[in-house]
Structure formats: C-alpha cells, structure tokens
Design a protein around this motif. Structure first.
Motif, PDB file in Angstrom:
ATOM      1  N   ALA A  60       0.834  -1.206   0.000  1.00  0.00           N
ATOM      2  CA  ALA A  60       0.000   0.000   0.000  1.00  0.00           C
ATOM      3  C   ALA A  60       0.869   1.257   0.000  1.00  0.00           C
ATOM      4  O   ALA A  60       2.033   1.227   0.368  1.00  0.00           O
ATOM      5  CB  ALA A  60      -0.921  -0.007   1.216  1.00  0.00           C
ATOM      6  N   ARG A  61       0.274   2.370  -0.431  1.00  0.00           N
ATOM      7  CA  ARG A  61       0.994   3.647  -0.516  1.00  0.00           C
ATOM      8  C   ARG A  61       0.742   4.548   0.683  1.00  0.00           C
ATOM      9  O   ARG A  61       1.544   5.434   0.965  1.00  0.00           O
ATOM     10  CB  ARG A  61       0.594   4.386  -1.788  1.00  0.00           C
ATOM     11  CG  ARG A  61       1.120   3.745  -3.031  1.00  0.00           C
ATOM     12  CD  ARG A  61       2.600   3.749  -2.978  1.00  0.00           C
ATOM     13  NE  ARG A  61       3.183   3.405  -4.261  1.00  0.00           N
ATOM     14  CZ  ARG A  61       4.463   3.408  -4.484  1.00  0.00           C
ATOM     15  NH1 ARG A  61       5.290   3.732  -3.526  1.00  0.00           N
ATOM     16  NH2 ARG A  61       4.940   3.081  -5.643  1.00  0.00           N
ATOM     17  N   THR A  62      -0.393   4.354   1.377  1.00  0.00           N
ATOM     18  CA  THR A  62      -0.695   5.172   2.558  1.00  0.00           C
ATOM     19  C   THR A  62      -0.977   4.252   3.735  1.00  0.00           C
ATOM     20  O   THR A  62      -1.324   3.087   3.546  1.00  0.00           O
ATOM     21  CB  THR A  62      -1.922   6.078   2.325  1.00  0.00           C
ATOM     22  OG1 THR A  62      -3.085   5.247   2.164  1.00  0.00           O
ATOM     23  CG2 THR A  62      -1.736   6.967   1.101  1.00  0.00           C
ATOM     24  N   GLU A  63      -0.854   4.805   4.929  1.00  0.00           N
ATOM     25  CA  GLU A  63      -1.096   3.985   6.122  1.00  0.00           C
ATOM     26  C   GLU A  63      -2.554   3.560   6.223  1.00  0.00           C
ATOM     27  O   GLU A  63      -2.849   2.440   6.618  1.00  0.00           O
ATOM     28  CB  GLU A  63      -0.646   4.735   7.373  1.00  0.00           C
ATOM     29  CG  GLU A  63       0.850   4.871   7.422  1.00  0.00           C
ATOM     30  CD  GLU A  63       1.404   4.952   8.825  1.00  0.00           C
ATOM     31  OE1 GLU A  63       0.784   4.420   9.756  1.00  0.00           O
ATOM     32  OE2 GLU A  63       2.475   5.551   8.957  1.00  0.00           O
ATOM     33  N   GLY A  64      -3.466   4.445   5.848  1.00  0.00           N
ATOM     34  CA  GLY A  64      -4.886   4.083   5.862  1.00  0.00           C
ATOM     35  C   GLY A  64      -5.176   2.946   4.899  1.00  0.00           C
ATOM     36  O   GLY A  64      -5.890   2.000   5.228  1.00  0.00           O
ATOM     37  N   ALA A  65      -4.611   3.039   3.701  1.00  0.00           N
ATOM     38  CA  ALA A  65      -4.795   1.975   2.717  1.00  0.00           C
ATOM     39  C   ALA A  65      -4.135   0.686   3.188  1.00  0.00           C
ATOM     40  O   ALA A  65      -4.659  -0.413   2.963  1.00  0.00           O
ATOM     41  CB  ALA A  65      -4.231   2.399   1.364  1.00  0.00           C
ATOM     42  N   ALA A  66      -2.997   0.805   3.862  1.00  0.00           N
ATOM     43  CA  ALA A  66      -2.306  -0.388   4.361  1.00  0.00           C
ATOM     44  C   ALA A  66      -3.169  -1.133   5.371  1.00  0.00           C
ATOM     45  O   ALA A  66      -3.309  -2.367   5.303  1.00  0.00           O
ATOM     46  CB  ALA A  66      -0.974   0.002   4.996  1.00  0.00           C
ATOM     47  N   ARG A  67      -3.765  -0.418   6.283  1.00  0.00           N
ATOM     48  CA  ARG A  67      -4.622  -1.061   7.299  1.00  0.00           C
ATOM     49  C   ARG A  67      -5.871  -1.672   6.652  1.00  0.00           C
ATOM     50  O   ARG A  67      -6.268  -2.786   6.973  1.00  0.00           O
ATOM     51  CB  ARG A  67      -4.989  -0.058   8.377  1.00  0.00           C
ATOM     52  CG  ARG A  67      -3.786   0.392   9.170  1.00  0.00           C
ATOM     53  CD  ARG A  67      -4.121   1.359  10.291  1.00  0.00           C
ATOM     54  NE  ARG A  67      -2.936   2.022  10.778  1.00  0.00           N
ATOM     55  CZ  ARG A  67      -1.950   1.447  11.446  1.00  0.00           C
ATOM     56  NH1 ARG A  67      -2.009   0.168  11.700  1.00  0.00           N
ATOM     57  NH2 ARG A  67      -0.902   2.142  11.865  1.00  0.00           N
ATOM     58  N   SER A  68      -6.462  -0.928   5.737  1.00  0.00           N
ATOM     59  CA  SER A  68      -7.657  -1.414   5.049  1.00  0.00           C
ATOM     60  C   SER A  68      -7.347  -2.651   4.209  1.00  0.00           C
ATOM     61  O   SER A  68      -8.081  -3.654   4.246  1.00  0.00           O
ATOM     62  CB  SER A  68      -8.231  -0.304   4.179  1.00  0.00           C
ATOM     63  OG  SER A  68      -9.318  -0.789   3.415  1.00  0.00           O
ATOM     64  N   ASP A  69      -6.242  -2.595   3.451  1.00  0.00           N
ATOM     65  CA  ASP A  69      -5.867  -3.726   2.606  1.00  0.00           C
ATOM     66  C   ASP A  69      -5.524  -4.953   3.442  1.00  0.00           C
ATOM     67  O   ASP A  69      -5.828  -6.085   3.062  1.00  0.00           O
ATOM     68  CB  ASP A  69      -4.677  -3.358   1.717  1.00  0.00           C
ATOM     69  CG  ASP A  69      -5.031  -2.328   0.659  1.00  0.00           C
ATOM     70  OD1 ASP A  69      -6.238  -2.026   0.488  1.00  0.00           O
ATOM     71  OD2 ASP A  69      -4.098  -1.815   0.013  1.00  0.00           O
ATOM     72  N   ALA A  70      -4.876  -4.728   4.591  1.00  0.00           N
ATOM     73  CA  ALA A  70      -4.536  -5.847   5.476  1.00  0.00           C
ATOM     74  C   ALA A  70      -5.806  -6.512   6.010  1.00  0.00           C
ATOM     75  O   ALA A  70      -5.895  -7.749   6.048  1.00  0.00           O
ATOM     76  CB  ALA A  70      -3.658  -5.361   6.623  1.00  0.00           C
ATOM     77  N   GLN A  71      -6.784  -5.700   6.421  1.00  0.00           N
ATOM     78  CA  GLN A  71      -8.061  -6.248   6.916  1.00  0.00           C
ATOM     79  C   GLN A  71      -8.732  -7.085   5.828  1.00  0.00           C
ATOM     80  O   GLN A  71      -9.169  -8.214   6.083  1.00  0.00           O
ATOM     81  CB  GLN A  71      -9.011  -5.105   7.319  1.00  0.00           C
ATOM     82  CG  GLN A  71      -8.611  -4.360   8.550  1.00  0.00           C
ATOM     83  CD  GLN A  71      -9.070  -5.061   9.812  1.00  0.00           C
ATOM     84  OE1 GLN A  71      -9.913  -5.939   9.784  1.00  0.00           O
ATOM     85  NE2 GLN A  71      -8.488  -4.673  10.922  1.00  0.00           N
ATOM     86  N   LYS A  72      -8.813  -6.525   4.631  1.00  0.00           N
ATOM     87  CA  LYS A  72      -9.474  -7.221   3.528  1.00  0.00           C
ATOM     88  C   LYS A  72      -8.753  -8.522   3.187  1.00  0.00           C
ATOM     89  O   LYS A  72      -9.397  -9.558   2.966  1.00  0.00           O
ATOM     90  CB  LYS A  72      -9.539  -6.327   2.292  1.00  0.00           C
ATOM     91  CG  LYS A  72     -10.491  -5.169   2.409  1.00  0.00           C
ATOM     92  CD  LYS A  72     -10.396  -4.271   1.185  1.00  0.00           C
ATOM     93  CE  LYS A  72     -11.172  -2.990   1.375  1.00  0.00           C
ATOM     94  NZ  LYS A  72     -10.952  -2.040   0.284  1.00  0.00           N
ATOM     95  N   ALA A  73      -7.434  -8.475   3.131  1.00  0.00           N
ATOM     96  CA  ALA A  73      -6.659  -9.672   2.763  1.00  0.00           C
ATOM     97  C   ALA A  73      -6.804 -10.775   3.809  1.00  0.00           C
ATOM     98  O   ALA A  73      -6.967 -11.949   3.463  1.00  0.00           O
ATOM     99  CB  ALA A  73      -5.190  -9.304   2.586  1.00  0.00           C
TER     100      ALA A  73
END
Length: 143
Positions: A60-73
């Motif tokens: 991910a490129r942003t911390e918010g996206a990183a947390r969201s992508d981790a949850q989804k994955a």
C-alpha cells in the motif's frame, strides 16, 4: 480322547469381549487426534491470513490503505480457507511505510471447538498468527 485336551476356564469369546471394551477407547483416541489435527490446521490458516495481510499492507501507498488492505486480505484468506474464526481482528504496524521498513500483521480470532472438530465439543480456542513483510527498499517514497 482325540488329541485335544480341554482346559478348564477356556478363553473362547474373550477376543470379542476385549474388542467391545476397547472400541470406545479407540474411537475417543481417534477423535482427539483428529481434533488436534484440525486445531493445527486452524493455526496454519490464521498464520497464512497474517502473511497475506502483511504482504497487502506492505504494497500500500498510505497507512490508511495499508490497514484497510490488510483487513481485507486477512478476511478473504480466512473466508477462502473456510476457517471457523469468530470475530477476526487484524493489527498492523506499518513502520510508516518507509522503504526498507518492516510491516507486521497480527491476526487473532476465536475458533469454535464444536465447529472445528465437527463433534459438537463445547468451548472456544483463541488462535493467532503474526507475519512480517519488508517494504521494498527501492520503492518510491512519493505517493
């Protein structure tokens, strides 16, 4: 006499009695072995979900996206594996997404023993897994 001698207190039928007495014990041992195997499998599934969450967060490129992508994955991995995890939680440390930093994903859930073993056993077991993924050192820091 015909060559056979008959002993007092013959053992005829004792094998059948032994089998009847030992069968429930053997079935119980088999159920315990299967339950431990399924618990080990649940731990592997949660570890895999943590690995996928860490990898998704590191891309991910942003911390918010990183947390969201981790949850989804993590949720997708648990769902795809058919895990009986109730209320999965994903905690992510991103290292501020700096190139060369390490992203840590910790996945925790509660496995229902009855659903896990298929035997209706009461109780729940906490299962967790942690995985790490390094952010590419040559990745651009510009988002």
């Amino acid at each position: 006499m015909t060559g056979r001698t008959r002993l007092a207190g013959s053992d005829r039928g004792s094998a059948a009695v032994e089998l009847v007495l030992l069968t429930p014990l053997l079935v119980l041992v088999m159920l315990v072995v299967v339950a431990f195997g399924l618990l080990a499998d649940a731990r592997l599934v949660v570890n895999d979900a943590a690995h996928q969450a860490a990898r998704a967060a590191s891309l991910a490129r942003t911390e918010g996206a990183a947390r969201s992508d981790a949850q989804k994955a993590a949720r997708a991995a648990l769902h795809a594996a058919g895990a009986s995890c109730a209320h999965p939680q994903v905690r992510v440390r991103t290292g501020h997404l700096q190139p060369g930093a390490t992203v840590t994903a910790h996945v925790t859930c509660t496995a229902d023993l009855g659903h896990l073993s298929g035997t209706g056993l009461p109780g729940h077991v906490p299962v967790d897994g942690t995985a790490y993924s390094v952010i590419d050192t040559y990745r651009s820091a510009i988002s």
